[in-house]
Enzyme design. Sequence first.
Site, mmCIF file in Angstrom:
data_model
loop_
_atom_site.group_PDB
_atom_site.id
_atom_site.type_symbol
_atom_site.label_atom_id
_atom_site.label_comp_id
_atom_site.label_asym_id
_atom_site.label_seq_id
_atom_site.Cartn_x
_atom_site.Cartn_y
_atom_site.Cartn_z
ATOM 1 N N GLU A 169 -0.745 3.834 -4.435
ATOM 2 C CA GLU A 169 0.406 3.918 -5.342
ATOM 3 C C GLU A 169 -0.009 3.376 -6.718
ATOM 4 O O GLU A 169 0.284 3.954 -7.756
ATOM 5 C CB GLU A 169 1.557 3.113 -4.745
ATOM 6 C CG GLU A 169 2.887 3.463 -5.353
ATOM 7 C CD GLU A 169 4.006 2.720 -4.640
ATOM 8 O OE1 GLU A 169 3.745 2.056 -3.628
ATOM 9 O OE2 GLU A 169 5.138 2.822 -5.140
ATOM 10 N N ARG A 193 -6.761 -2.196 12.871
ATOM 11 C CA ARG A 193 -6.065 -1.968 14.145
ATOM 12 C C ARG A 193 -6.509 -0.672 14.804
ATOM 13 O O ARG A 193 -6.343 -0.495 16.014
ATOM 14 C CB ARG A 193 -4.546 -2.035 13.935
ATOM 15 C CG ARG A 193 -4.060 -3.459 13.667
ATOM 16 C CD ARG A 193 -2.578 -3.510 13.375
ATOM 17 N NE ARG A 193 -2.241 -2.853 12.134
ATOM 18 C CZ ARG A 193 -2.239 -3.436 10.932
ATOM 19 N NH1 ARG A 193 -2.554 -4.716 10.833
ATOM 20 N NH2 ARG A 193 -1.945 -2.766 9.844
HETATM 21 P P1 AMP Z 1 -1.166 4.906 4.971
HETATM 22 O O1 AMP Z 1 -2.500 5.072 4.299
HETATM 23 O O2 AMP Z 1 -0.040 4.736 3.984
HETATM 24 O O3 AMP Z 1 -0.888 5.979 5.997
HETATM 25 O O4 AMP Z 1 -1.213 3.512 5.721
HETATM 26 C C1 AMP Z 1 -1.757 3.415 6.975
HETATM 27 C C2 AMP Z 1 -2.474 2.117 7.193
HETATM 28 O O5 AMP Z 1 -1.741 0.993 6.689
HETATM 29 C C3 AMP Z 1 -2.659 1.887 8.668
HETATM 30 O O6 AMP Z 1 -3.988 1.427 8.875
HETATM 31 C C4 AMP Z 1 -1.623 0.849 9.047
HETATM 32 O O7 AMP Z 1 -2.176 -0.121 9.878
HETATM 33 C C5 AMP Z 1 -1.164 0.227 7.733
HETATM 34 N N1 AMP Z 1 0.285 0.310 7.529
HETATM 35 C C6 AMP Z 1 0.941 0.987 6.550
HETATM 36 N N2 AMP Z 1 2.260 0.831 6.620
HETATM 37 C C7 AMP Z 1 2.495 0.047 7.696
HETATM 38 C C8 AMP Z 1 3.695 -0.469 8.327
HETATM 39 N N3 AMP Z 1 4.923 -0.213 7.865
HETATM 40 N N4 AMP Z 1 3.540 -1.234 9.430
HETATM 41 C C9 AMP Z 1 2.312 -1.511 9.921
HETATM 42 N N5 AMP Z 1 1.148 -1.061 9.374
HETATM 43 C C10 AMP Z 1 1.235 -0.297 8.274
#
Ligand code: AMP
Length: 171
Positions: free
Chosen positions: A95, A58
């Site tokens: 995780e 995205r």
């Molecule tokens: P993080 O590495 O945990 O910051 O996760 C970010 C990535 O995971 C981004 O590319 C988001 O598109 C996706 N992502 C993680 N959590 C969500 C959520 N609750 N809703 C939508 N996309 C998420």
Amino acid sequence: MKLEDYIRDIPDFPKEGILFKDITPLLADANAFRLAITKLANEIDDCTATKIIGIESRGFVFGAALALELGYGFAPIRKKGKLPYDTVSYEYALEYGTDHVEMHVDAVEPGESVLVIDDLLATGGTVAAATHLIESVGGHVEAVAVLIELAFLGGRKKLGSHRFHTVLSYD
Ligand code: AMP
């Protein structure tokens, strides 16, 4: 127009306990999509970078639209094994287990300033990995910008001293 009204909450996707922020209603509405890009562009309009690095998948949608809006180039960071040319790779902890992100070796020049764009910051692991990857080839991350921050997860802390911008923040 409130951008929040165009983001759909999907409980327990892709697994139980996750409240997924679905941005497809926002993309489907020309005015909402335009407003999201304008607001992102306003956040970073003082930057002097020349390229946007978008994170799969995205981050490609927002990053590419923003690149056109600001007159920047665009380069992708993808999951392992997707890019056709020589790549640099960065492994980071999830995780449970690890994940890899990759970028073409020539996507960022040594000393080049770039902006990192994704749709959403959750734990910050993905964006932090992207900044490590860019810096591993000598690039400079001028700022990180996302449309949505899940602030309650504290992902900003993983970005260290990098400049960070978000359009929407959920506590
Ligand atoms: P993080 O590495 O945990 O910051 O996760 C970010 C990535 O995971 C981004 O590319 C988001 O598109 C996706 N992502 C993680 N959590 C969500 C959520 N609750 N809703 C939508 N996309 C998420």
